[in-house]
Motif scaffolding. Sequence first.
Motif, PDB file in Angstrom:
ATOM      1  N   LEU A  59      49.386 108.442  37.065  1.00 25.59           N
ATOM      2  CA  LEU A  59      50.038 107.284  37.680  1.00 25.59           C
ATOM      3  C   LEU A  59      50.169 106.145  36.675  1.00 25.59           C
ATOM      4  O   LEU A  59      49.219 105.853  35.942  1.00 25.59           O
ATOM      5  CB  LEU A  59      49.205 106.805  38.877  1.00 25.59           C
ATOM      6  CG  LEU A  59      48.904 107.856  39.955  1.00 25.59           C
ATOM      7  CD1 LEU A  59      47.899 107.312  40.947  1.00 25.59           C
ATOM      8  CD2 LEU A  59      50.181 108.273  40.656  1.00 25.59           C
ATOM      9  N   VAL A  60      51.340 105.518  36.662  1.00 24.58           N
ATOM     10  CA  VAL A  60      51.575 104.377  35.781  1.00 24.58           C
ATOM     11  C   VAL A  60      52.212 103.259  36.601  1.00 24.58           C
ATOM     12  O   VAL A  60      53.308 103.420  37.134  1.00 24.58           O
ATOM     13  CB  VAL A  60      52.489 104.755  34.612  1.00 24.58           C
ATOM     14  CG1 VAL A  60      52.757 103.520  33.744  1.00 24.58           C
ATOM     15  CG2 VAL A  60      51.874 105.878  33.781  1.00 24.58           C
ATOM     16  N   GLU A  61      51.504 102.112  36.679  1.00 23.28           N
ATOM     17  CA  GLU A  61      52.017 100.971  37.432  1.00 23.28           C
ATOM     18  C   GLU A  61      52.833 100.053  36.524  1.00 23.28           C
ATOM     19  O   GLU A  61      52.618 100.007  35.315  1.00 23.28           O
ATOM     20  CB  GLU A  61      50.880 100.143  38.047  1.00 23.28           C
ATOM     21  CG  GLU A  61      49.931 100.888  38.957  1.00 23.28           C
ATOM     22  CD  GLU A  61      48.668 101.292  38.247  1.00 23.28           C
ATOM     23  OE1 GLU A  61      47.627 101.452  38.920  1.00 23.28           O
ATOM     24  OE2 GLU A  61      48.715 101.435  37.015  1.00 23.28           O
ATOM     25  N   SER A  62      53.730  99.301  37.153  1.00 22.88           N
ATOM     26  CA  SER A  62      54.486  98.269  36.450  1.00 22.88           C
ATOM     27  C   SER A  62      54.933  97.221  37.453  1.00 22.88           C
ATOM     28  O   SER A  62      54.891  97.461  38.672  1.00 22.88           O
ATOM     29  CB  SER A  62      55.690  98.859  35.720  1.00 22.88           C
ATOM     30  OG  SER A  62      56.567  99.468  36.651  1.00 22.88           O
TER      31      SER A  62
ATOM     32  N   LEU B  80      55.975  95.859  42.908  1.00 21.21           N
ATOM     33  CA  LEU B  80      55.262  96.741  41.994  1.00 21.21           C
ATOM     34  C   LEU B  80      55.804  98.160  42.122  1.00 21.21           C
ATOM     35  O   LEU B  80      56.209  98.578  43.206  1.00 21.21           O
ATOM     36  CB  LEU B  80      53.764  96.747  42.303  1.00 21.21           C
ATOM     37  CG  LEU B  80      53.045  95.402  42.294  1.00 21.21           C
ATOM     38  CD1 LEU B  80      51.558  95.605  42.588  1.00 21.21           C
ATOM     39  CD2 LEU B  80      53.251  94.674  40.989  1.00 21.21           C
ATOM     40  N   SER B  81      55.782  98.875  41.000  1.00 19.27           N
ATOM     41  CA  SER B  81      56.191 100.277  40.992  1.00 19.27           C
ATOM     42  C   SER B  81      55.057 101.136  40.465  1.00 19.27           C
ATOM     43  O   SER B  81      54.272 100.695  39.617  1.00 19.27           O
ATOM     44  CB  SER B  81      57.428 100.467  40.102  1.00 19.27           C
ATOM     45  OG  SER B  81      58.523  99.718  40.575  1.00 19.27           O
ATOM     46  N   CYS B  82      54.987 102.365  40.941  1.00 22.24           N
ATOM     47  CA  CYS B  82      53.987 103.330  40.494  1.00 22.24           C
ATOM     48  C   CYS B  82      54.696 104.657  40.264  1.00 22.24           C
ATOM     49  O   CYS B  82      55.103 105.318  41.230  1.00 22.24           O
ATOM     50  CB  CYS B  82      52.885 103.474  41.530  1.00 22.24           C
ATOM     51  SG  CYS B  82      51.716 104.820  41.201  1.00 22.24           S
ATOM     52  N   ALA B  83      54.866 105.023  39.005  1.00 21.55           N
ATOM     53  CA  ALA B  83      55.506 106.281  38.654  1.00 21.55           C
ATOM     54  C   ALA B  83      54.465 107.384  38.603  1.00 21.55           C
ATOM     55  O   ALA B  83      53.462 107.262  37.890  1.00 21.55           O
ATOM     56  CB  ALA B  83      56.214 106.149  37.311  1.00 21.55           C
ATOM     57  N   ALA B  84      54.714 108.452  39.347  1.00 17.74           N
ATOM     58  CA  ALA B  84      53.773 109.563  39.419  1.00 17.74           C
ATOM     59  C   ALA B  84      54.310 110.774  38.676  1.00 17.74           C
ATOM     60  O   ALA B  84      55.502 111.067  38.741  1.00 17.74           O
ATOM     61  CB  ALA B  84      53.506 109.921  40.877  1.00 17.74           C
TER      62      ALA B  84
ATOM     63  N   LYS C 127      62.485 110.078  42.771  1.00 20.09           N
ATOM     64  CA  LYS C 127      62.039 109.436  41.536  1.00 20.09           C
ATOM     65  C   LYS C 127      60.525 109.539  41.343  1.00 20.09           C
ATOM     66  O   LYS C 127      59.995 109.013  40.368  1.00 20.09           O
ATOM     67  CB  LYS C 127      62.434 107.956  41.538  1.00 20.09           C
ATOM     68  CG  LYS C 127      63.937 107.723  41.538  1.00 20.09           C
ATOM     69  CD  LYS C 127      64.252 106.235  41.496  1.00 20.09           C
ATOM     70  CE  LYS C 127      65.749 106.006  41.464  1.00 20.09           C
ATOM     71  NZ  LYS C 127      66.086 104.553  41.432  1.00 20.09           N
ATOM     72  N   SER C 128      59.842 110.183  42.276  1.00 21.35           N
ATOM     73  CA  SER C 128      58.376 110.296  42.225  1.00 21.35           C
ATOM     74  C   SER C 128      57.736 108.933  42.010  1.00 21.35           C
ATOM     75  O   SER C 128      56.839 108.772  41.167  1.00 21.35           O
ATOM     76  CB  SER C 128      57.953 111.263  41.115  1.00 21.35           C
ATOM     77  OG  SER C 128      58.394 112.580  41.394  1.00 21.35           O
ATOM     78  N   THR C 129      58.204 107.954  42.743  1.00 19.12           N
ATOM     79  CA  THR C 129      57.756 106.573  42.561  1.00 19.12           C
ATOM     80  C   THR C 129      57.378 105.963  43.900  1.00 19.12           C
ATOM     81  O   THR C 129      58.064 106.173  44.902  1.00 19.12           O
ATOM     82  CB  THR C 129      58.852 105.733  41.882  1.00 19.12           C
ATOM     83  OG1 THR C 129      59.156 106.305  40.608  1.00 19.12           O
ATOM     84  CG2 THR C 129      58.389 104.296  41.686  1.00 19.12           C
ATOM     85  N   VAL C 130      56.284 105.223  43.874  1.00 15.08           N
ATOM     86  CA  VAL C 130      55.827 104.467  45.036  1.00 15.08           C
ATOM     87  C   VAL C 130      55.976 102.988  44.719  1.00 15.08           C
ATOM     88  O   VAL C 130      55.717 102.562  43.582  1.00 15.08           O
ATOM     89  CB  VAL C 130      54.359 104.799  45.376  1.00 15.08           C
ATOM     90  CG1 VAL C 130      53.864 103.952  46.539  1.00 15.08           C
ATOM     91  CG2 VAL C 130      54.215 106.272  45.705  1.00 15.08           C
ATOM     92  N   TYR C 131      56.372 102.214  45.707  1.00 15.04           N
ATOM     93  CA  TYR C 131      56.608 100.786  45.514  1.00 15.04           C
ATOM     94  C   TYR C 131      55.708  99.975  46.443  1.00 15.04           C
ATOM     95  O   TYR C 131      55.298 100.433  47.509  1.00 15.04           O
ATOM     96  CB  TYR C 131      58.066 100.445  45.816  1.00 15.04           C
ATOM     97  CG  TYR C 131      59.058 101.209  44.996  1.00 15.04           C
ATOM     98  CD1 TYR C 131      59.703 102.337  45.509  1.00 15.04           C
ATOM     99  CD2 TYR C 131      59.368 100.811  43.698  1.00 15.04           C
ATOM    100  CE1 TYR C 131      60.624 103.037  44.753  1.00 15.04           C
ATOM    101  CE2 TYR C 131      60.292 101.519  42.937  1.00 15.04           C
ATOM    102  CZ  TYR C 131      60.908 102.621  43.467  1.00 15.04           C
ATOM    103  OH  TYR C 131      61.813 103.320  42.713  1.00 15.04           O
ATOM    104  N   LEU C 132      55.436  98.757  46.011  1.00 17.44           N
ATOM    105  CA  LEU C 132      54.774  97.786  46.877  1.00 17.44           C
ATOM    106  C   LEU C 132      55.588  96.499  46.787  1.00 17.44           C
ATOM    107  O   LEU C 132      55.538  95.799  45.774  1.00 17.44           O
ATOM    108  CB  LEU C 132      53.334  97.540  46.455  1.00 17.44           C
ATOM    109  CG  LEU C 132      52.554  96.625  47.398  1.00 17.44           C
ATOM    110  CD1 LEU C 132      52.351  97.300  48.770  1.00 17.44           C
ATOM    111  CD2 LEU C 132      51.182  96.245  46.804  1.00 17.44           C
TER     112      LEU C 132
END
Length: 124
Positions: A4-7, A20-24, A76-81
């Motif tokens: 996991l990589v946050e940005s 916030l984004s979290c690429a998995a 995109k295998s991405t989670v957002y907040l």
Amino acid sequence: QVQLVESGGGLVQAGGSLRLSCAASGRTDGSYTMAWFRQAPGEERDFVAGISWSSGTTYYANAVKGRFTISRDSAKSTVYLQMSGFKPNDTAVYYCAAARWNFGTKFASNFASWGQGTQVTVSS
């Protein structure tokens, strides 16, 4: 194992918004529960929001309910907040986390995979 990589962290004014984004990467099948936690200096790591990777069903901590929204983009295998209505006590390092099954859990110990964290600072 999931990586996991946050940005998306940064400095924001009280009442403002930030996403916030979290690429998995790695294994991210429907069995996973994804979540955001946060940790302020000298405090424990607290649950913020969670989402089922397969169904998109969400759950939140009372402190952020109505202000923060968790979502995911499976393609995109991405989670957002998405965060809005910031308060100074929202200042923390925000972490993305993944757990097999365990939907609905708010305990950090149930999450096996973690990102490196991204700082969110709210100015009053």
